[in-house]
Each structure stands twice: as structure tokens, then as C-alpha cells.
Design an enzyme around this catalytic site. Structure first.
Site, PDB file in Angstrom:
ATOM      1  CG  ASP A   1       4.803   2.068   8.241  1.00  0.00           C
ATOM      2  OD1 ASP A   1       3.874   2.369   7.490  1.00  0.00           O
ATOM      3  OD2 ASP A   1       5.975   1.870   7.854  1.00  0.00           O
TER       4      ASP A   1
ATOM      5  CB  CYS B   1      -4.619 -17.381 -27.440  1.00  0.00           C
ATOM      6  SG  CYS B   1      -3.016 -18.109 -27.842  1.00  0.00           S
TER       7      CYS B   1
ATOM      8  CB  ILE C   1      -1.157 -10.177  -8.315  1.00  0.00           C
ATOM      9  CG1 ILE C   1      -1.959  -8.889  -8.053  1.00  0.00           C
ATOM     10  CG2 ILE C   1      -1.890 -11.394  -7.753  1.00  0.00           C
ATOM     11  CD1 ILE C   1      -3.343  -8.872  -8.707  1.00  0.00           C
ATOM     12  CG  ASP C   2       2.668  -6.098  -5.833  1.00  0.00           C
ATOM     13  OD1 ASP C   2       3.680  -6.810  -5.764  1.00  0.00           O
ATOM     14  OD2 ASP C   2       2.061  -5.673  -4.822  1.00  0.00           O
TER      15      ASP C   2
ATOM     16  CB  THR D   1      -0.955   0.022   1.209  1.00  0.00           C
ATOM     17  OG1 THR D   1      -0.216  -0.195   2.411  1.00  0.00           O
ATOM     18  CG2 THR D   1      -2.011  -1.064   1.080  1.00  0.00           C
TER      19      THR D   1
ATOM     20  CB  SER E   1      -1.311 -11.413   5.230  1.00  0.00           C
ATOM     21  OG  SER E   1      -2.365 -12.318   4.946  1.00  0.00           O
TER      22      SER E   1
ATOM     23  CG  HIS F   1      -3.525 -15.083  -4.344  1.00  0.00           C
ATOM     24  ND1 HIS F   1      -3.818 -14.253  -3.281  1.00  0.00           N
ATOM     25  CD2 HIS F   1      -3.872 -16.331  -3.929  1.00  0.00           C
ATOM     26  CE1 HIS F   1      -4.310 -14.960  -2.283  1.00  0.00           C
ATOM     27  NE2 HIS F   1      -4.354 -16.226  -2.651  1.00  0.00           N
TER      28      HIS F   1
END
Length: 253
Positions: free
Chosen positions: A242, A160, A108-109, A33, A200, A126
Site C-alpha cells: 500500500d 466563453c 488531475i485532482d 484512490t 502509476s 494531464h
């Protein structure tokens, strides 16, 4: 123990890391984030206003495939500009020091890879949203190529060459979890001596079971998360500060 302040948290975490040889970091959305990528599940997150498209709907409906790609390209302002956070850099430092063989992530980044952890040492539960694959032949696609085809077709999802559907390389609701990634995550969790769950909520199963697996196998468990989790009571250390601040000492190592 729930650390009462950042100084206590950092000192306790440093001691645990120093005493460990096989650390497994496990990351969720909270670590990203700071890079500008929104949290999907938290109150006010994207999924509170826009429900995700289940895998069966993606397969069954051309309109849903079009919508899925429209949403992905709308999110490019977040994913495309995102850079590794202090948390990502700290874990990369732990990895380079040989304390961790890699990282297990729900994200997923691709930011762990961007921070310096090799692709083969990032266990992505993921998937990854920075490229696409054909669901039939497994051919990979650059998102820029998919976007060009999408826009030239007036907002229609391209298929595809083999006729299969092209989808971001992520795991959607109702889609089978990646077997190899799950097996590796299980093996790492059972073999580690320190498991650190970072950012998480630990509510998404089966991934949320890895901290419990590690604890049952004799590892110490640290949870770094702003909000309480259902595993706080079994953790050796709970940090609600943090993430970047809590892991800052690793960057200085």
C-alpha cells in the site's frame, strides 16, 4: 529488488531517500484512490464502462461538449469531497524537507497542492480538473460558474464570452500535451538522483518515459505500485505494498 514485505520495503526506501539530495516523485492514479477518487484505467475502472471523449469529438460536436460537462459534474461527488491521502502528505513532507523540488503528476485532482506543495512546484502532465479554461482566449472559470450556466441552459455546455469553447483544464485524448510541463518533467528527470514512480502503471506515453530517462541519467529508480510494470526489471527497488504504508516513514520525518 522486489521488496518481499513492507518492513523491507520501508527500510530500503528510507535508505535511498536519506542518501539522495534531488528526489523526483512521479505520481499516478494509485496515490489518490485512498481519497475515494476512482482509478480510470484499471479493470473495473470508469473507462471500462464509459469511454473517454476524444478532443476532436469535443471540438466537433455540441452534444459531445454537453456530455463531457455532464460527466464532469457527475464526478463532483468524488473530486469535490476528496482530501489528500497519506501518500500525498508524505510527499509534501519530503518537499518541505527540501529533498524534492516538487512533484510530477499524471493526476488531475489538485490533491498535491491541497497537501501543501505549491502550485508552481506541481508539474501537471494531464492538467487539472478543478477549474476550466477557454480553449481560445485562455480565460479561467470556476466550475461553480460553469455548472450554474450549464444547468440554467438545460444541460447545454456554455461558451466563453469570446465565443470559444470552455473545457476543464485537463488534457484529453488527442489533445497536445502541455509543452512547459513536459519540458520541466524532462529536466527534473535528467537532473535527479532518485526517481520514485508511485501508483502509476507506466503505460501512458510520453509520460511513462520519465522513469527511464531518470535511470539512463544515473538516478536510482523506485517503483511503488500494486501491479507489475514494464520497468520493474530496471528498478533498484520495487514496492507492491500500500502506498500510504510504504511512505508512512516520511510523514514521521
Amino acid at each position: 529488488m522486489i521488496a518481499p514485505d513492507l518492513q523491507t520495503a520501508s527500510a530500503a526506501l528510507r535508505a535511498l531517500v536519506d542518501a539522495s539530495d534531488r528526489v523526483v516523485p512521479f505520481t499516478g492514479a494509485g496515490i489518490s484512490t485512498e481519497s475515494g477518487i476512482p482509478d480510470f484505467r484499471s479493470p473495473g475502472g470508469l473507462w471500462t464502462t464509459t469511454q473517454p471523449i476524444p478532443f476532436d469529438q469535443f471540438l466537433a460536436s455540441r452534444d459531445m461538449r454537453d456530455e463531457a460537462w455532464r460527466r464532469r459534474f457527475a464526478m463532483e461527488e468524488y473530486f469535490g469531497k476528496a482530501r489528500p491521502t497519506r501518500g500525498h502528505l508524505a510527499l509534501a513532507s519530503l518537499y518541505r524537507a527540501g529533498k524534492a523540488r516538487g512533484v510530477i503528476t499524471q493526476n488531475i485532482d489538485n490533491l498535491h497542492q491541497a497537501a501543501g506543495i505549491r502550485q508552481e512546484d506541481v508539474v501537471e502532465l494531464h492538467g487539472n480538473t478543478t477549474f476550466a479554461t477557454c480553449l481560445d482566449c485562455a480565460r479561467t472559470y470556476e466550475l461553480s460558474d460553469v455548472r450554474r450556466k450549464f444547468e440554467s441552459a438545460g444541460g447545454r455546455a456554455p461558451d466563453c464570452d469570446c465565443g470559444g469553447y470552455i473545457k476543464t483544464a485537463t488534457i484529453s485524448f488527442g489533445q497536445a500535451m502541455p509543452a512547459e510541463a513536459m519540458q520541466r518533467a524532462q529536466a527534473w528527470s535528467r537532473d535527479c538522483d532518485l526517481f520514485i514512480a508511485i501508483g502509476s502503471s507506466l503505460v501512458v506515453w510520453p509520460a511513462a518515459g520519465f522513469p527511464l530517462q531518470a535511470k539512463k541519467s544515473g538516478a536510482r529508480l523506485v517503483i511503488i505500485n500494486r501491479e507489475p510494470t514494464e520497468f520493474d526489471s530496471i528498478a533498484d527497488l520495487v514496492v507492491r505494498n500500500d502506498i500510504g504504508d510504504a511512505l508512512a516513514f516520511l510523514i514521521a520525518h
